[in-house]
Motif scaffolding. Sequence first.
Motif, mmCIF file in Angstrom:
data_model
loop_
_atom_site.group_PDB
_atom_site.id
_atom_site.type_symbol
_atom_site.label_atom_id
_atom_site.label_comp_id
_atom_site.label_asym_id
_atom_site.label_seq_id
_atom_site.Cartn_x
_atom_site.Cartn_y
_atom_site.Cartn_z
ATOM 1 N N LYS A 1 0.820 -1.206 0.000
ATOM 2 C CA LYS A 1 0.000 0.000 0.000
ATOM 3 C C LYS A 1 0.856 1.258 0.000
ATOM 4 C CE LYS A 1 -4.209 -1.569 2.312
ATOM 5 N NZ LYS A 1 -5.166 -1.227 3.373
ATOM 6 N N GLY A 2 0.323 2.300 -0.623
ATOM 7 C CA GLY A 2 0.958 3.604 -0.593
ATOM 8 C C GLY A 2 0.439 4.448 0.548
ATOM 9 N N PRO A 3 0.828 5.730 0.602
ATOM 10 C CA PRO A 3 0.502 6.594 1.746
ATOM 11 C C PRO A 3 -0.991 6.783 2.014
ATOM 12 C CG PRO A 3 2.225 7.572 0.395
ATOM 13 C CD PRO A 3 1.705 6.406 -0.373
ATOM 14 N N ASN A 4 -1.844 6.692 0.980
ATOM 15 C CA ASN A 4 -3.278 6.937 1.175
ATOM 16 C C ASN A 4 -4.094 5.653 1.218
ATOM 17 O OD1 ASN A 4 -2.974 6.201 -1.458
ATOM 18 N ND2 ASN A 4 -4.240 7.839 -2.312
ATOM 19 N N HIS A 5 -3.444 4.540 1.581
ATOM 20 C CA HIS A 5 -4.083 3.221 1.680
ATOM 21 C C HIS A 5 -4.313 2.566 0.318
ATOM 22 C CE1 HIS A 5 -5.004 1.891 5.756
ATOM 23 N NE2 HIS A 5 -5.237 3.137 6.102
ATOM 24 N N THR A 6 -4.008 3.255 -0.767
ATOM 25 C CA THR A 6 -4.218 2.676 -2.091
ATOM 26 C C THR A 6 -3.148 1.626 -2.380
ATOM 27 O OG1 THR A 6 -5.185 4.734 -2.912
ATOM 28 C CG2 THR A 6 -4.382 3.174 -4.550
ATOM 29 N N ILE A 7 -3.571 0.498 -2.912
ATOM 30 C CA ILE A 7 -2.632 -0.570 -3.246
ATOM 31 C C ILE A 7 -1.855 -0.184 -4.506
ATOM 32 C CG2 ILE A 7 -2.438 -2.985 -3.987
ATOM 33 C CD1 ILE A 7 -4.899 -3.528 -2.176
ATOM 34 N N GLU A 8 -0.529 -0.225 -4.400
ATOM 35 C CA GLU A 8 0.333 0.209 -5.501
ATOM 36 C C GLU A 8 1.050 -0.947 -6.181
ATOM 37 O OE1 GLU A 8 2.966 3.058 -3.736
ATOM 38 O OE2 GLU A 8 1.478 4.674 -3.820
ATOM 39 N N GLN A 9 1.240 -2.061 -5.478
ATOM 40 C CA GLN A 9 2.008 -3.165 -6.039
ATOM 41 C C GLN A 9 1.482 -4.489 -5.493
ATOM 42 O OE1 GLN A 9 6.139 -3.849 -4.712
ATOM 43 N NE2 GLN A 9 6.757 -3.861 -6.870
ATOM 44 N N VAL A 10 1.503 -5.507 -6.345
ATOM 45 C CA VAL A 10 1.129 -6.860 -5.944
ATOM 46 C C VAL A 10 2.265 -7.786 -6.348
ATOM 47 C CG1 VAL A 10 -0.515 -8.751 -6.235
ATOM 48 C CG2 VAL A 10 -1.322 -6.393 -6.212
ATOM 49 N N CYS A 11 2.728 -8.600 -5.406
ATOM 50 C CA CYS A 11 3.822 -9.538 -5.669
ATOM 51 C C CYS A 11 3.306 -10.943 -5.425
ATOM 52 C CB CYS A 11 5.021 -9.261 -4.755
ATOM 53 S SG CYS A 11 5.715 -7.602 -4.964
ATOM 54 N N LEU A 12 3.368 -11.791 -6.451
ATOM 55 C CA LEU A 12 2.870 -13.161 -6.386
ATOM 56 C C LEU A 12 4.042 -14.120 -6.463
ATOM 57 C CD1 LEU A 12 0.469 -15.200 -6.501
ATOM 58 C CD2 LEU A 12 0.591 -14.998 -9.003
ATOM 59 N N ARG A 13 4.125 -15.018 -5.503
ATOM 60 C CA ARG A 13 5.241 -15.969 -5.475
ATOM 61 C C ARG A 13 5.225 -16.833 -6.729
ATOM 62 N NH1 ARG A 13 8.902 -17.581 -1.930
ATOM 63 N NH2 ARG A 13 7.980 -16.361 -0.209
ATOM 64 N N LYS A 14 6.412 -17.023 -7.287
ATOM 65 C CA LYS A 14 6.553 -17.805 -8.534
ATOM 66 C C LYS A 14 6.290 -19.282 -8.257
ATOM 67 C CE LYS A 14 9.963 -14.574 -10.426
ATOM 68 N NZ LYS A 14 11.391 -14.356 -10.799
#
Length: 306
Positions: free
Chosen positions: A293-306
Amino acid sequence: MNTYSPYFEFGREDWGSVNDLPHFQITEEEFEQLRGLNEDISIREVSEVYLPLTRLIHLYVNAFQRLHAEMRSLLGSPVAKSPYIIGIAGSVAVGKSTTARLMQTLLSQWDQHSNVALVTTDGFLYPNHILQERGMMDKKGFPESYDIKKLIQFIGNAKCGQPELRAPVYSHTAYDILQGEEQIITEPDILILEGINVLQVNTEAQVFVSDYFDFSIYIDADEANIRKWYVERFQMLRDTAFQNPESYFHRYASLTQAEAIQKAYQIWEQINAVNLQQNILPTKERAKLIVKKGPNHTIEQVCLRK
């Protein structure tokens, strides 16, 4: 993207471009009920982040259910129905509960797994009188404050297909376990277990809660942002829930704004920051999926295990 990372890394735009998304609807009113107290996120995040995520998990659940059906056929004997178990971890005030509620709502809209149960680990904290006897009230939320044996027995019963599950109930008003009350869950298709401790390990134990997970999510954010959200939430609670005379924190209701901010920072630094740094953050890369999440609670990145 880091070639050598154990994760596929998606920016917000790339993650939101996933194909074949379900056409589920959540009204603004429903969204307001699901959203946390001070989480300034929009319903747009449901379509751009949560629908792709629930579509992905739907694929995993379908594969899981097919595998169990084939096992029953292969073994020629009854195999108890086992729910697909999802763990959701992260710091206090990072937004785990909102994520868990949204996941429950969206995943339950598929006919193949419409019975989605949500349990929080708060119910598996030791009651206050035990914490007080052990001098651990200021360690509430730390690994040692949980009845891990009871939690593992619960999640183990779920994985073994026990048709009726019973979980203790925690009151945030009383700040304690409600004696004699239970959450009863019957034959769930999916069980979501949400709590700060669900990915933690104890090197002295042979079995961990996360051993029973089929999928796990860690809600991540910079500590400075989480601290800010915690302080904001404390101020909002001072004006709302803390006003209730039955609230454990009613003594904070009369604090001035400056005093409330000071108290919130003190609690954060002495308790929550320590727990985050020592016990919670080190478990992040044990998760199947990390949501940043970024500063305003908005999700900025998703990381999925390979």
